[in-house]
Design a protein around this motif. Structure first.
Motif, PDB file in Angstrom:
ATOM      1  N   PHE A 105       0.844  -1.200   0.000  1.00  0.00           N
ATOM      2  CA  PHE A 105       0.000   0.000   0.000  1.00  0.00           C
ATOM      3  C   PHE A 105       0.882   1.254   0.000  1.00  0.00           C
ATOM      4  N   PHE A 106       1.926   1.257   0.839  1.00  0.00           N
ATOM      5  CA  PHE A 106       2.829   2.420   0.878  1.00  0.00           C
ATOM      6  C   PHE A 106       3.430   2.676  -0.504  1.00  0.00           C
ATOM      7  N   SER A 107       3.806   1.587  -1.191  1.00  0.00           N
ATOM      8  CA  SER A 107       4.487   1.723  -2.484  1.00  0.00           C
ATOM      9  C   SER A 107       3.499   2.001  -3.614  1.00  0.00           C
TER      10      SER A 107
ATOM     11  N   ARG B 202     -10.025   6.887  -1.635  1.00  0.00           N
ATOM     12  CA  ARG B 202     -10.638   7.054  -2.954  1.00  0.00           C
ATOM     13  C   ARG B 202      -9.604   7.614  -3.909  1.00  0.00           C
ATOM     14  N   GLN B 203      -9.789   7.271  -5.174  1.00  0.00           N
ATOM     15  CA  GLN B 203      -8.936   7.824  -6.220  1.00  0.00           C
ATOM     16  C   GLN B 203      -9.589   9.099  -6.722  1.00  0.00           C
ATOM     17  N   ASP B 204      -8.828  10.175  -6.799  1.00  0.00           N
ATOM     18  CA  ASP B 204      -9.315  11.423  -7.375  1.00  0.00           C
ATOM     19  C   ASP B 204      -8.365  11.736  -8.529  1.00  0.00           C
ATOM     20  N   GLY B 205      -8.760  11.348  -9.721  1.00  0.00           N
ATOM     21  CA  GLY B 205      -7.812  11.410 -10.827  1.00  0.00           C
ATOM     22  C   GLY B 205      -6.691  10.440 -10.548  1.00  0.00           C
ATOM     23  N   LYS B 206      -5.443  10.937 -10.543  1.00  0.00           N
ATOM     24  CA  LYS B 206      -4.315  10.049 -10.233  1.00  0.00           C
ATOM     25  C   LYS B 206      -3.917  10.138  -8.766  1.00  0.00           C
ATOM     26  N   ASP B 207      -4.611  10.993  -8.023  1.00  0.00           N
ATOM     27  CA  ASP B 207      -4.287  11.142  -6.599  1.00  0.00           C
ATOM     28  C   ASP B 207      -5.002  10.081  -5.769  1.00  0.00           C
ATOM     29  N   LEU B 208      -4.295   9.605  -4.748  1.00  0.00           N
ATOM     30  CA  LEU B 208      -4.936   8.750  -3.741  1.00  0.00           C
ATOM     31  C   LEU B 208      -5.322   9.650  -2.569  1.00  0.00           C
ATOM     32  N   VAL B 209      -6.594   9.670  -2.225  1.00  0.00           N
ATOM     33  CA  VAL B 209      -7.063  10.512  -1.127  1.00  0.00           C
ATOM     34  C   VAL B 209      -7.438   9.612   0.044  1.00  0.00           C
ATOM     35  N   SER B 210      -6.880   9.923   1.223  1.00  0.00           N
ATOM     36  CA  SER B 210      -7.250   9.131   2.415  1.00  0.00           C
ATOM     37  C   SER B 210      -8.090  10.005   3.337  1.00  0.00           C
ATOM     38  N   PRO B 221      -0.068  12.354  -4.596  1.00  0.00           N
ATOM     39  CA  PRO B 221      -0.007  12.353  -6.063  1.00  0.00           C
ATOM     40  C   PRO B 221       0.548  11.017  -6.570  1.00  0.00           C
ATOM     41  N   ALA B 222       0.313  10.717  -7.838  1.00  0.00           N
ATOM     42  CA  ALA B 222       0.818   9.468  -8.426  1.00  0.00           C
ATOM     43  C   ALA B 222       2.321   9.370  -8.194  1.00  0.00           C
ATOM     44  N   GLY B 223       2.769   8.198  -7.767  1.00  0.00           N
ATOM     45  CA  GLY B 223       4.199   7.968  -7.601  1.00  0.00           C
ATOM     46  C   GLY B 223       4.725   8.308  -6.218  1.00  0.00           C
ATOM     47  N   GLU B 224       3.968   9.033  -5.404  1.00  0.00           N
ATOM     48  CA  GLU B 224       4.449   9.356  -4.050  1.00  0.00           C
ATOM     49  C   GLU B 224       4.078   8.232  -3.101  1.00  0.00           C
ATOM     50  N   ALA B 225       5.030   7.828  -2.263  1.00  0.00           N
ATOM     51  CA  ALA B 225       4.750   6.755  -1.308  1.00  0.00           C
ATOM     52  C   ALA B 225       3.669   7.202  -0.329  1.00  0.00           C
ATOM     53  N   ALA B 226       2.785   6.280   0.010  1.00  0.00           N
ATOM     54  CA  ALA B 226       1.660   6.606   0.895  1.00  0.00           C
ATOM     55  C   ALA B 226       2.010   6.324   2.354  1.00  0.00           C
ATOM     56  N   GLY B 227       1.150   6.812   3.250  1.00  0.00           N
ATOM     57  CA  GLY B 227       1.319   6.567   4.687  1.00  0.00           C
ATOM     58  C   GLY B 227       0.005   6.145   5.298  1.00  0.00           C
ATOM     59  N   LEU B 306      15.226  -2.491   4.652  1.00  0.00           N
ATOM     60  CA  LEU B 306      13.902  -2.328   5.269  1.00  0.00           C
ATOM     61  C   LEU B 306      13.201  -1.022   4.910  1.00  0.00           C
ATOM     62  N   HIS B 307      13.893  -0.135   4.173  1.00  0.00           N
ATOM     63  CA  HIS B 307      13.278   1.164   3.874  1.00  0.00           C
ATOM     64  C   HIS B 307      11.945   1.016   3.152  1.00  0.00           C
ATOM     65  N   LEU B 308      11.905   0.096   2.185  1.00  0.00           N
ATOM     66  CA  LEU B 308      10.686  -0.028   1.385  1.00  0.00           C
ATOM     67  C   LEU B 308       9.526  -0.644   2.159  1.00  0.00           C
ATOM     68  N   LEU B 309       9.837  -1.241   3.300  1.00  0.00           N
ATOM     69  CA  LEU B 309       8.765  -1.793   4.133  1.00  0.00           C
ATOM     70  C   LEU B 309       8.198  -0.745   5.084  1.00  0.00           C
ATOM     71  N   SER B 310       8.847   0.420   5.116  1.00  0.00           N
ATOM     72  CA  SER B 310       8.506   1.433   6.120  1.00  0.00           C
ATOM     73  C   SER B 310       7.430   2.381   5.617  1.00  0.00           C
ATOM     74  N   GLU B 311       6.726   2.980   6.568  1.00  0.00           N
ATOM     75  CA  GLU B 311       5.677   3.936   6.216  1.00  0.00           C
ATOM     76  C   GLU B 311       6.285   5.085   5.417  1.00  0.00           C
ATOM     77  N   GLY B 312       5.626   5.422   4.305  1.00  0.00           N
ATOM     78  CA  GLY B 312       6.159   6.485   3.456  1.00  0.00           C
ATOM     79  C   GLY B 312       7.493   6.111   2.809  1.00  0.00           C
ATOM     80  N   GLN B 313       7.908   4.856   3.005  1.00  0.00           N
ATOM     81  CA  GLN B 313       9.193   4.333   2.515  1.00  0.00           C
ATOM     82  C   GLN B 313      10.363   5.181   3.008  1.00  0.00           C
ATOM     83  N   ARG B 314      10.200   5.728   4.219  1.00  0.00           N
ATOM     84  CA  ARG B 314      11.263   6.522   4.825  1.00  0.00           C
ATOM     85  C   ARG B 314      11.400   6.158   6.298  1.00  0.00           C
TER      86      ARG B 314
END
Lengths: 168, 325
Positions: A105-107, B202-210, B221-227, B306-314
């Protein structure tokens, strides 16, 4: 790993009842071998879950408490309580608990919509019940079981190996 | 230093044991623990089987009963303590002083650990819990620097456990009311932060809205890691600027400082993540086990897995390395 369009295209023409029959058999086998899934789902077992592979022209709707799986053409709108969308191999990897759903989900490799409580319950229930598709499929193949288990296991191994660098 | 590892399900518990945990912590399938998420946690039978498996591998089991009791419903929490002791838990992780008193009185032989949810962050608070209830260990809130921990260790008479990896809270454990403000439910009282029942994507265009309840928490925005959709990790408009008002979506990682933590007097390193899948547990526990055995120069490369497993990948070292003060 995504299913190439050339491999996915035949699913547009294959009669739906053929796909439904094959998928239904596998689903019944998995549910029969993992009864703890329903216990962990609790009331959420009665919800309708959509699995929407982005690389196949099909949608799958699962109703665990019945238990039933329905296959639909992707162009047909589906009504579900919760849905998850992503490449097929990721959906299958999640089914087996091979990947962490939060990380996907994060990715942004997966997207989820609808009743998040139901989706979370399903994610956690699947993660605990140790589904192993090669073994589950092998168990329904009679004398060809070991062969099926090895063949499906090989495909899974290759798919996971191909994606492994993404985690490093 | 012990490695204390999370498990939300029996399957994750097995992964933690097999990956090198010294102890695994888990909770019952109800409001008595701070990770009361749907489909998660242990029945009494599952806990008994898991403890037996851990024992066979010489691994300890800690049971988190770390929410605060509700008046009139104390029996739920008392029963959890009684059952955890009966089933052979090696320690109970408690937050509520009343429950600590009950445990000390009814089960004086039980090993009591002070949960991070108790917010015991100074010598007076910790020593009170040691003297009053016989606490053997305190899990420190993530608000202290490493020098703060070293000073505290010299003044208290119990072991210290600190979080070193995983989800990072707004650093007011046990006192945070953000989730309660929006949803009426909190990790402190109900075991759920930003409960899934109130979360929508929900998806708003290419944005993921939480969204959480009636609030839009973030727009990726598309391509940005989510949290996670928690209020503390929300991106808000404040005055003329827009950004993360409380904290960025990032996970904690202080494995680069384990030598300093050891010198500060820390006995145990804790991994957050009972709500995560078994794949996460296996990967994080095995990586931290390797990192503990590695030299300082090898550690960053191991932990980068482990970075990619982390929230926001950071990841961040949070308050342990408080650069903003």
């Amino acid at each position: 790993m995504r299913i190439p369009p050339a491999m996915a295209a035949p699913f547009d023409f294959l009669p739906l009842f053929v796909i439904q029959r094959a998928v239904g058999l596998v689903f019944a086998q998995v549910m029969a071998r993992h009864p703890a899934l329903l216990d962990r789902l609790g009331d959420h077992g009665a919800k309708r879950y959509g699995f929407l592979p982005t690389d196949l022209p099909l949608s799958f709707v699962v109703e665990p408490s019945i238990p039933m799986i329905s296959v639909l053409r992707r162009s047909v709108p589906v009504t579900t309580d919760a849905a998850i969308e992503g490449p097929l191999y990721l959906l299958l990897a999640l089914l087996e608990g091979k990947y962490d759903a939060d990380a996907l989900f994060f990715s942004r490799d997966l997207s989820v919509t609808g009743d998040m409580e139901a989706m979370l319950a399903l994610r956690n229930a699947l993660d605990d019940c140790d589904i192993d598709l090669p073994l589950d499929l092998g168990a329904m193949a009679g004398p060809f079981g070991p062969l099926v288990t090895r063949a499906v296991g090989y495909v899974r191994e290759q798919a996971l190996l191909e994606e492994a660098p993404a985690w490093n | 230093m012990e490695l204390i590892c999370p498990a939300g399900t029996p399957s994750a518990f097995h992964e933690a044991v097999n990956a090198g945990a010294d102890a695994v912590y888990c909770g019952f399938r109800d409001e008595t623990n701070a990770r009361n998420f749907p489909g998660l946690n242990f029945s009494r039978d599952e806990l008994a089987q898991s403890i037996a498996y851990a024992r066979s591998k010489e691994v300890m089991t800690f049971v988190a009963i770390n929410t605060f009791m509700r008046a009139g419903k104390e029996a739920l929490w008392y029963g959890a303590v009684d059952d955890a002791v009966r089933l052979g838990a090696d320690a109970l992780i408690l937050a509520d002083f009343g429950l600590m008193a009950y445990t000390a009185e009814r089960h004086p032989q039980a090993r009591l650990h002070v949960s991070v949810q108790a917010s015991a962050s100074n010598a007076d608070a910790v020593n009170f819990l040691v003297e009053a209830f016989g606490a053997k260990r305190v899990v420190l809130p993530r608000i202290l620097t490493i020098p703060d921990i070293a000073k505290l260790a010299k003044k208290i008479s119990c072991e210290i456990e600190v979080f070193v990896f995983g989800g990072l809270c707004v650093m007011a454990e046990g006192r945070c009311s953000l989730s309660s403000y929006v949803t009426g439910k909190s990790p402190n009282m109900n075991g759920v932060c930003s409960p899934a029942s109130h979360v929508h994507y929900r998806q708003d265009g290419k944005d993921l809205v939480s969204e959480l309840g009636d609030f839009t928490i973030n727009r990726f925005p598309a391509g940005e890691a989510a949290g996670y959709p928690t209020l503390c990790k929300g991106r808000f408009d404040v005055g003329d600027s827009s950004g993360y008002a409380f904290e960025d979506p990032a996970s904690l990682d202080v494995m680069a400082h384990i030598d300093a933590l050891r010198e500060a007097g820390v006995s145990a390193l804790k991994i957050e993540g009972r709500q995560r899948g078994k794949a996460y547990v296996a990967e994080v526990v095995s990586t931290l086990r390797k990192t503990l055995a590695a030299g300082p120069l090898e550690r960053p490369a191991l932990m980068s897995r482990l970075h990619l497993l982390s929230e926001g990948q950071r990841t961040t070292s949070g308050a342990y390395e408080k650069r903003w003060r």
